[in-house]
Design a protein around this motif. Structure first.
Motif, PDB file in Angstrom:
ATOM      1  N   GLY A   1      -0.579  -2.164  10.718  1.00 11.69           N
ATOM      2  CA  GLY A   1      -1.207  -2.444  12.004  1.00 11.69           C
ATOM      3  C   GLY A   1      -2.716  -2.371  11.932  1.00 11.69           C
ATOM      4  O   GLY A   1      -3.420  -3.205  12.519  1.00 11.69           O
ATOM      5  N   ILE A   2      -3.237  -1.369  11.220  1.00  5.15           N
ATOM      6  CA  ILE A   2      -4.693  -1.220  11.127  1.00  5.15           C
ATOM      7  C   ILE A   2      -5.293  -2.358  10.302  1.00  5.15           C
ATOM      8  O   ILE A   2      -6.333  -2.924  10.663  1.00  5.15           O
ATOM      9  CB  ILE A   2      -5.042   0.158  10.535  1.00  5.15           C
TER      10      ILE A   2
ATOM     11  N   PRO B   1     -15.962   5.460  13.844  1.00  9.72           N
ATOM     12  CA  PRO B   1     -17.146   4.731  13.354  1.00  9.72           C
ATOM     13  C   PRO B   1     -16.870   3.988  12.043  1.00  9.72           C
ATOM     14  O   PRO B   1     -17.435   2.910  11.813  1.00  9.72           O
ATOM     15  CB  PRO B   1     -18.186   5.840  13.162  1.00  9.72           C
ATOM     16  N   ARG B   2     -16.036   4.553  11.197  1.00  8.96           N
ATOM     17  CA  ARG B   2     -15.735   3.912   9.915  1.00  8.96           C
ATOM     18  C   ARG B   2     -15.058   2.563  10.133  1.00  8.96           C
ATOM     19  O   ARG B   2     -15.427   1.562   9.505  1.00  8.96           O
ATOM     20  CB  ARG B   2     -14.845   4.824   9.081  1.00  8.96           C
ATOM     21  N   PHE B   3     -14.064   2.524  11.021  1.00  7.18           N
ATOM     22  CA  PHE B   3     -13.373   1.260  11.284  1.00  7.18           C
ATOM     23  C   PHE B   3     -14.326   0.255  11.931  1.00  7.18           C
ATOM     24  O   PHE B   3     -14.322  -0.929  11.579  1.00  7.18           O
ATOM     25  CB  PHE B   3     -12.159   1.489  12.192  1.00  7.18           C
TER      26      PHE B   3
ATOM     27  N   GLN C   1       0.823  -1.211   0.000  1.00 10.35           N
ATOM     28  CA  GLN C   1       0.000   0.000   0.000  1.00 10.35           C
ATOM     29  C   GLN C   1       0.858   1.262   0.000  1.00 10.35           C
ATOM     30  O   GLN C   1       0.458   2.290  -0.557  1.00 10.35           O
ATOM     31  CB  GLN C   1      -0.936   0.015   1.222  1.00 10.35           C
ATOM     32  N   ARG C   2       2.046   1.195   0.611  1.00  8.88           N
ATOM     33  CA  ARG C   2       2.895   2.390   0.698  1.00  8.88           C
ATOM     34  C   ARG C   2       3.566   2.729  -0.626  1.00  8.88           C
ATOM     35  O   ARG C   2       3.992   3.863  -0.832  1.00  8.88           O
ATOM     36  CB  ARG C   2       3.983   2.173   1.756  1.00  8.88           C
TER      37      ARG C   2
ATOM     38  N   VAL D   1      -8.916   0.172   0.798  1.00 12.72           N
ATOM     39  CA  VAL D   1      -9.911   0.963   1.522  1.00 12.72           C
ATOM     40  C   VAL D   1      -9.348   1.418   2.859  1.00 12.72           C
ATOM     41  O   VAL D   1      -9.552   2.566   3.287  1.00 12.72           O
ATOM     42  CB  VAL D   1     -11.208   0.150   1.717  1.00 12.72           C
ATOM     43  N   VAL D   2      -8.611   0.535   3.532  1.00 15.34           N
ATOM     44  CA  VAL D   2      -7.986   0.907   4.810  1.00 15.34           C
ATOM     45  C   VAL D   2      -6.984   2.038   4.608  1.00 15.34           C
ATOM     46  O   VAL D   2      -6.950   3.016   5.362  1.00 15.34           O
ATOM     47  CB  VAL D   2      -7.302  -0.316   5.455  1.00 15.34           C
ATOM     48  N   MET D   3      -6.145   1.924   3.584  1.00 20.71           N
ATOM     49  CA  MET D   3      -5.157   2.964   3.298  1.00 20.71           C
ATOM     50  C   MET D   3      -5.851   4.285   2.962  1.00 20.71           C
ATOM     51  O   MET D   3      -5.440   5.351   3.440  1.00 20.71           O
ATOM     52  CB  MET D   3      -4.276   2.513   2.137  1.00 20.71           C
TER      53      MET D   3
END
Length: 417
Positions: A352-353, A228-230, A131-132, A340-342
């Motif tokens: 980590g997330i 709330p999104r997570f 992702q990075r 989506v997380v990124m």
């Protein structure tokens, strides 16, 4: 020498990181998702029920998704390469130890702990680091990296079946273990943690002027997991996972119960791999254009449709349709989720997330396939487990719709303010 190095100098190194992640997911999950081919041999060897054998896969799945909550933050802190290499070696040792097991309890320990811990320490760091390296093509790169799971699901079950028929299930596990350690561990050495270590920005662009280093933007882990999104993403993934991994364990036994020959039944598992590979290659890139959040909802809805097909499918060809459709949307789901997380929380703690989010998938993987096996032992039919699997995906889709509406209202309120 300079001429030999010139071609590779034109290739953005992020694609080598993608290739390493592809290799890790190919051999790691390819071997893990070949478990369906081992269900009947393990039942015969140990006189075990289908539910108790299914629990082997569920325990491993719980660990390899759940341990992302540990390996992800470690990768953010220590770098991904060493964790991925160690994870691949441990996965190989776990498969080999399963081949040497003399009781089902020993298979639980060897396969469950070895493969579970091994993939758990390799998967999230390998996917998180990709992702990075990308921004504009993040969905496509993420899909390409995790397409190794789809290609592995296509290639490995027939290989496992061939090995079982020629050298027995024990020899098959020894061989697969060596393959994972050598191929996965070796290619994982290509992983590098950040494009800035090579003086680059994401997608190979020059880094922002005057920026050196190591600080990354984004939410802390605490900020992310309280949002709330997570919470919505976590709930949706948890509920979808109850049914999302049932086919990987039970499709082959289901097909055998309907009179389909062993070789053809295993081909159905490979067909999931074909659909999954197509989904990861095509739907990840499509999500970059139409929106990754809305695409995630599309994937969950598509998996629900596929499970509805499975309820009425009893012939080889109808099951092939199910396997292709399910694989397509399952592959898209896995491809899009890390991106989506990124998008949502930035690069600062992305591994980590992602790892904490995948603990939801761990719980679903632990409960879903084993519960389906025990339900079959009681009722001698898969109708109820398949309907329940479709139902959980419907609930997950509703959660994502509610999340999208909440985000839209929040954004509109912010715009008016």
């Amino acid at each position: 020498m300079s001429s030999a190095t010139m071609p590779s100098s034109r290739i953005f190194y992020g694609w080598f990181v993608v290739a390493a992640a592809f290799a890790v997911t190919f051999v790691g999950f390819g071997c893990a998702f070949s478990f369906s081919a081992f269900v009947e041999p393990l039942q015969r060897e140990f006189g075990a029920s289908r539910g108790s054998v299914s629990l082997v896969f569920s325990l491993a799945g719980f660990l390899y998704f759940g341990l992302g909550a540990v390996s992800g933050p470690l990768a953010d802190r220590l770098g991904s390469r060493r964790l991925v290499v160690a994870g691949m070696v441990l996965t190989g040792l776990g498969l080999a130890a399963a081949g040497a097991a003399r009781s089902l309890a020993a298979v639980y320990a060897a396969y469950g702990l070895g493969v579970g811990f091994g993939i758990g320490f390799a998967y999230v760091p390998a996917i998180g680091v990709v992702q990075r390296w990308f921004f504009r093509r993040r969905g496509f790169a993420s899909g390409l990296a995790v397409s190794g799971i789809g290609v592995g699901t296509l290639a490995m079950p027939p290989l496992a079946t061939l090995l079982i028929s020629t050298i027995g299930w024990r020899g098959a596990y020894f061989t697969l273990g060596a393959l994972v350690a050598v191929v996965g561990g070796g290619l994982a050495l290509l992983i590098e943690n950040d494009p800035r270590d090579r003086g680059l920005g994401p997608d190979g662009d020059p880094p922002p002027s005057g920026v050196q280093p190591a600080r990354r933007e984004g939410a802390t882990v605490g900020e992310a997991i309280r949002s709330p999104r997570f919470i919505s993403l976590y709930a949706a993934c948890l509920i979808a996972s109850f049914g999302g991994f049932v086919p990987f364990v039970h499709l082959v036994p289901y097909a055998r119960d309907h009179g389909i020959a062993p070789a053809s039944a295993v081909l159905l598992l490979s067909t999931i791999g074909i659909g999954s590979t197509a989904g990861r290659f095509t739907l990840g890139g499509l999500a970059d254009r139409i929106g990754r959040q809305s695409s995630l909802l599309l994937m969950i809805s598509g998996m629900t449709l596929a499970l509805a097909i499975w309820v009425v499918a009893t012939s080889f060809w109808s099951l092939t349709v199910f396997a292709l459709v399910f694989g397509l949307f399952y592959g898209g789901w896995v491809a899009i989720l890390p991106a989506v997380v990124m998008d949502s929380f930035g690069s600062r703690n992305v591994s980590g997330i992602i790892g904490i989010l995948y603990s939801s998938v761990a719980l679903g993987t632990l409960i879903g396939p084993s519960a389906a096996g025990f339900a079959f032992d009681l009722s001698h039919t898969y109708t109820l487990p398949i309907l329940a699997s479709a139902g959980t995906n419907i609930v997950a889709a509703i959660i994502l719709v509610a999340m999208s509406r909440t985000n839209r209202v929040t954004n509109e309120a912010g715009g008016r303010a």
